[in-house]
Every structure is written in C-alpha cells, then in structure tokens.
Scaffold this motif. Sequence first.
Motif, mmCIF file in Angstrom:
data_model
loop_
_atom_site.group_PDB
_atom_site.id
_atom_site.type_symbol
_atom_site.label_atom_id
_atom_site.label_comp_id
_atom_site.label_asym_id
_atom_site.label_seq_id
_atom_site.Cartn_x
_atom_site.Cartn_y
_atom_site.Cartn_z
ATOM 1 N N ASP A 197 0.700 -1.259 -0.033
ATOM 2 C CA ASP A 197 0.000 0.008 -0.094
ATOM 3 C C ASP A 197 0.902 1.272 -0.157
ATOM 4 O OD1 ASP A 197 -1.659 -2.060 0.444
ATOM 5 O OD2 ASP A 197 -2.823 -0.909 2.107
ATOM 6 N N THR A 198 0.536 2.289 -0.987
ATOM 7 C CA THR A 198 1.324 3.314 -1.197
ATOM 8 C C THR A 198 0.478 4.627 -1.311
ATOM 9 O OG1 THR A 198 2.981 1.932 -2.284
ATOM 10 C CG2 THR A 198 3.111 4.414 -2.780
ATOM 11 N N ILE A 199 1.045 5.566 -0.633
ATOM 12 C CA ILE A 199 0.027 7.059 -0.591
ATOM 13 C C ILE A 199 1.221 8.028 -1.398
ATOM 14 C CG2 ILE A 199 -0.814 8.997 0.575
ATOM 15 C CD1 ILE A 199 -1.717 7.154 2.742
ATOM 16 N N LEU A 200 0.885 8.563 -2.418
ATOM 17 C CA LEU A 200 1.698 9.381 -3.261
ATOM 18 C C LEU A 200 1.108 10.690 -3.132
ATOM 19 C CD1 LEU A 200 1.977 7.378 -6.716
ATOM 20 C CD2 LEU A 200 3.591 7.316 -4.653
ATOM 21 N N ALA A 201 2.039 11.753 -2.872
ATOM 22 C CA ALA A 201 1.759 13.007 -2.719
ATOM 23 C C ALA A 201 1.462 13.836 -4.100
ATOM 24 C CB ALA A 201 2.707 13.932 -2.085
ATOM 25 N N GLY A 202 2.408 13.290 -5.172
ATOM 26 C CA GLY A 202 2.023 13.665 -6.475
ATOM 27 C C GLY A 202 2.950 12.759 -7.315
ATOM 28 N N ARG A 203 2.910 13.064 -8.652
ATOM 29 C CA ARG A 203 3.379 12.293 -9.671
ATOM 30 C C ARG A 203 4.998 12.150 -9.217
ATOM 31 N NH1 ARG A 203 3.315 10.212 -14.845
ATOM 32 N NH2 ARG A 203 1.179 10.984 -15.053
ATOM 33 N N PRO A 204 5.639 10.840 -8.965
ATOM 34 C CA PRO A 204 6.773 10.778 -8.595
ATOM 35 C C PRO A 204 7.830 11.138 -9.837
ATOM 36 C CG PRO A 204 5.547 8.799 -8.069
ATOM 37 C CD PRO A 204 4.801 9.718 -9.059
ATOM 38 N N ASP A 205 9.027 11.509 -9.422
ATOM 39 C CA ASP A 205 10.276 11.747 -10.155
ATOM 40 C C ASP A 205 10.771 10.371 -10.174
ATOM 41 O OD1 ASP A 205 10.002 14.517 -10.249
ATOM 42 O OD2 ASP A 205 11.140 14.584 -8.483
ATOM 43 N N GLY A 206 11.292 10.121 -11.470
ATOM 44 C CA GLY A 206 11.819 8.740 -11.805
ATOM 45 C C GLY A 206 10.903 7.539 -11.797
ATOM 46 N N ASP A 207 11.249 6.384 -11.492
ATOM 47 C CA ASP A 207 10.599 5.173 -11.376
ATOM 48 C C ASP A 207 9.299 5.251 -10.327
ATOM 49 O OD1 ASP A 207 12.014 4.147 -13.342
ATOM 50 O OD2 ASP A 207 13.248 2.761 -11.927
ATOM 51 N N GLY A 208 9.353 5.989 -9.143
ATOM 52 C CA GLY A 208 8.441 5.821 -8.335
ATOM 53 C C GLY A 208 8.381 4.566 -7.485
ATOM 54 N N PRO A 209 6.929 4.205 -7.454
ATOM 55 C CA PRO A 209 6.711 2.940 -7.066
ATOM 56 C C PRO A 209 7.327 1.646 -7.682
ATOM 57 C CG PRO A 209 4.620 4.322 -7.193
ATOM 58 C CD PRO A 209 5.752 4.962 -7.783
ATOM 59 N N LEU A 210 7.558 1.967 -9.137
ATOM 60 C CA LEU A 210 8.222 1.005 -9.658
ATOM 61 C C LEU A 210 9.463 0.234 -9.271
ATOM 62 C CD1 LEU A 210 7.225 -0.715 -12.407
ATOM 63 C CD2 LEU A 210 8.642 0.921 -13.634
ATOM 64 N N ALA A 211 10.242 0.907 -8.451
ATOM 65 C CA ALA A 211 11.263 0.442 -8.105
ATOM 66 C C ALA A 211 11.080 -0.244 -6.691
ATOM 67 C CB ALA A 211 12.251 1.537 -7.627
ATOM 68 N N ASP A 212 10.158 -0.066 -5.977
ATOM 69 C CA ASP A 212 9.679 -1.024 -4.878
ATOM 70 C C ASP A 212 9.254 -2.354 -5.478
ATOM 71 O OD1 ASP A 212 10.641 0.711 -3.138
ATOM 72 O OD2 ASP A 212 8.612 1.408 -2.556
ATOM 73 N N VAL A 213 8.416 -2.230 -6.487
ATOM 74 C CA VAL A 213 7.682 -3.455 -7.177
ATOM 75 C C VAL A 213 8.797 -4.328 -7.750
ATOM 76 C CG1 VAL A 213 6.280 -4.543 -9.080
ATOM 77 C CG2 VAL A 213 5.424 -2.231 -7.804
ATOM 78 N N ARG A 214 9.859 -3.840 -8.191
ATOM 79 C CA ARG A 214 11.040 -4.626 -8.807
ATOM 80 C C ARG A 214 11.646 -5.141 -7.632
ATOM 81 N NH1 ARG A 214 12.534 -0.008 -12.649
ATOM 82 N NH2 ARG A 214 11.911 -0.772 -14.675
ATOM 83 N N ALA A 215 12.035 -4.303 -6.656
ATOM 84 C CA ALA A 215 12.675 -5.016 -5.660
ATOM 85 C C ALA A 215 11.789 -6.161 -4.881
ATOM 86 C CB ALA A 215 12.825 -3.873 -4.342
ATOM 87 N N SER A 216 10.458 -6.137 -4.785
ATOM 88 C CA SER A 216 9.774 -7.178 -4.133
ATOM 89 C C SER A 216 9.718 -8.207 -5.180
ATOM 90 C CB SER A 216 8.291 -6.626 -3.822
ATOM 91 O OG SER A 216 8.280 -5.568 -3.172
#
Length: 293
Positions: free
Chosen positions: A263-282
């Motif tokens: 579960d993730t809460i985003l304050a705005g559009r992320p720079d770079g990969d954003g949540p994708l980096a955490d998904v890759r790590a998982s």
Amino acid sequence: MSDVATRIAGAPISWGVCEVPDWGWQYDPETVLAQMREVGIAATEFGPDGFLPDDPAEKAKALADLGLRAVGGFVPVVLHDPSHDPAPEVARALEGFVAAGASTLVLAAATGLDGYDDRPVLDDAGWATLLANLDALAGLAAKQGITATLHPHVGTMVENAADVDRVLAGSTIGLTLDTGHLLIGGVDPVALALKHTARIKHTHLKDVDASWALKVQSGEVSYTDAVRAGMYRPLGGGDIDLATIVSALEKSGYDGWYVLEQDTILAGRPDGDGPLADVRASIEHLRRIAEAV
C-alpha cells in the motif's frame, strides 16, 4: 524449485491507486498496467471501482490488450447489517470477474464508513449476520466458478486475532492471507499460515515495518498516516518472515496467486521510477524465495 515465479501478480494499490477518498495522487490505468507488464507481472487484481471500465467486456479487453490475466479483486461490502443484503452488489462485481476470466473474489467486511481508521464494535447478532453472509456469498461465487475469500483487513469488521478465529470457526469461506494487514491487526501471519494452511485460498504478500504496526495497534497513529510514513516496505525490507510463509503454502499444495501489494500513498507524480522501483525489488526478493522452496 517451485513455480512461484510464474504466479506473481500485481495490484494497483502498489502504485497508490486506492478506493479511499483523498488517499493521494493516482496513476492512470494505462501507466499502471504497462508497468506491470514491463516488470514481468503475469496478472493483476482489478483495483477499485472506476479504475478499469465498469462494463464487464471492456474490463476484460483492457487487460487482454496488454497481455495481463485477471486475478479478480478486492470487494469491500457491508456484511454485518441485517437490513442490508450484499448479494446484489457482489453479483454485479462477479459479472466482471466472469467476463475477464478471473478466479478469486476477495471480500472485506466493510464497516460502512469511509477509510480504515476506525470501526464500530460488532455484537453477537452482527456476527451471526456477517458469518451467514460469508457462506452465502461464497456459494454465490462458486456458482459462477469463482472462489470467494475473506480478507482480514485493518479498519474492517474482521481485523484482529479474535475476529479471524471467529470467521474460521463460524464459516467455511477460505481466507486471503494478507501478511501486512494481519500483522498490523495483531495477528501473526506466519502462525496463521502454518496452522490454517488449508483455509488459505489467496495470498497478498506485503512486508511491514513492525514498529509502525505497533503504533497503529496502540492508536498512536492512524493506519493512513502510517502508510503515508512508509509502514509498508518492499518485500525483504520489513519484519515479516515471508520465506516461511511461502514455503508452508507451497508444501501444502497451494497453487494460487502471490499478489504483490505494498500500500502506497503518493503526494504527487513521482520523479523517476516511483513505486516501480519497490515493485521490482519485491519481485526479485520473491523470486529468490522461490528458488529455495
């Protein structure tokens, strides 16, 4: 080595897409689904109402066009109110499941309130209604070839260990093992996976910073504020023994999906990969676990 790696699915909440009002900045479905395919995810849950098209055929096409299989999805419904029949809304949801070839209905015992920061106390009559509805809805789904499960979830009527025990004793419905919500609700997900393996029909894999989970349990912070502060971590970055859980499930013959759900809460559009980096790590962490099973 098991085939766990072929059963890794995604969920839009890992990209900050959630049904809770004012949860945060939301990605569009095209970006989320394309990024799922980019990292090799084979299937996805539907996400909240309105994320994918409401029309069952269009919903199925949106996934098929990107080569994603449909897992099913999270359907929060009020189950404890004797004056409310949840069957019609679940039946409508199942139309989309059947059209998309989905397999799993993930029910949550909604409070009837917005969000997950508070819940009413349920009396014996409410519990009797909830348990009867669970079995009735499981039967309704089974007639459509769908497996219904109950998702213990923070801020719902089934949250803590006593709630889970009552469901296990009073109904026959299978469980969604959500490792994060269980821990935050005060349930040891490893112990549950080992003791009640046969009741687990679906899995949401999360990792959690246990110190933040304790703050939520004590009432020091709300669930939403803890999520915003980073309570959820990429798999392998928190305090849950995911390897033991996956091993127990695989040895029991579990052949369902492992849905990555941080579960993730985003304050705005992320720079770079954003949540994708955490998904890759998982994904990488789960693949390492799979190699050892």
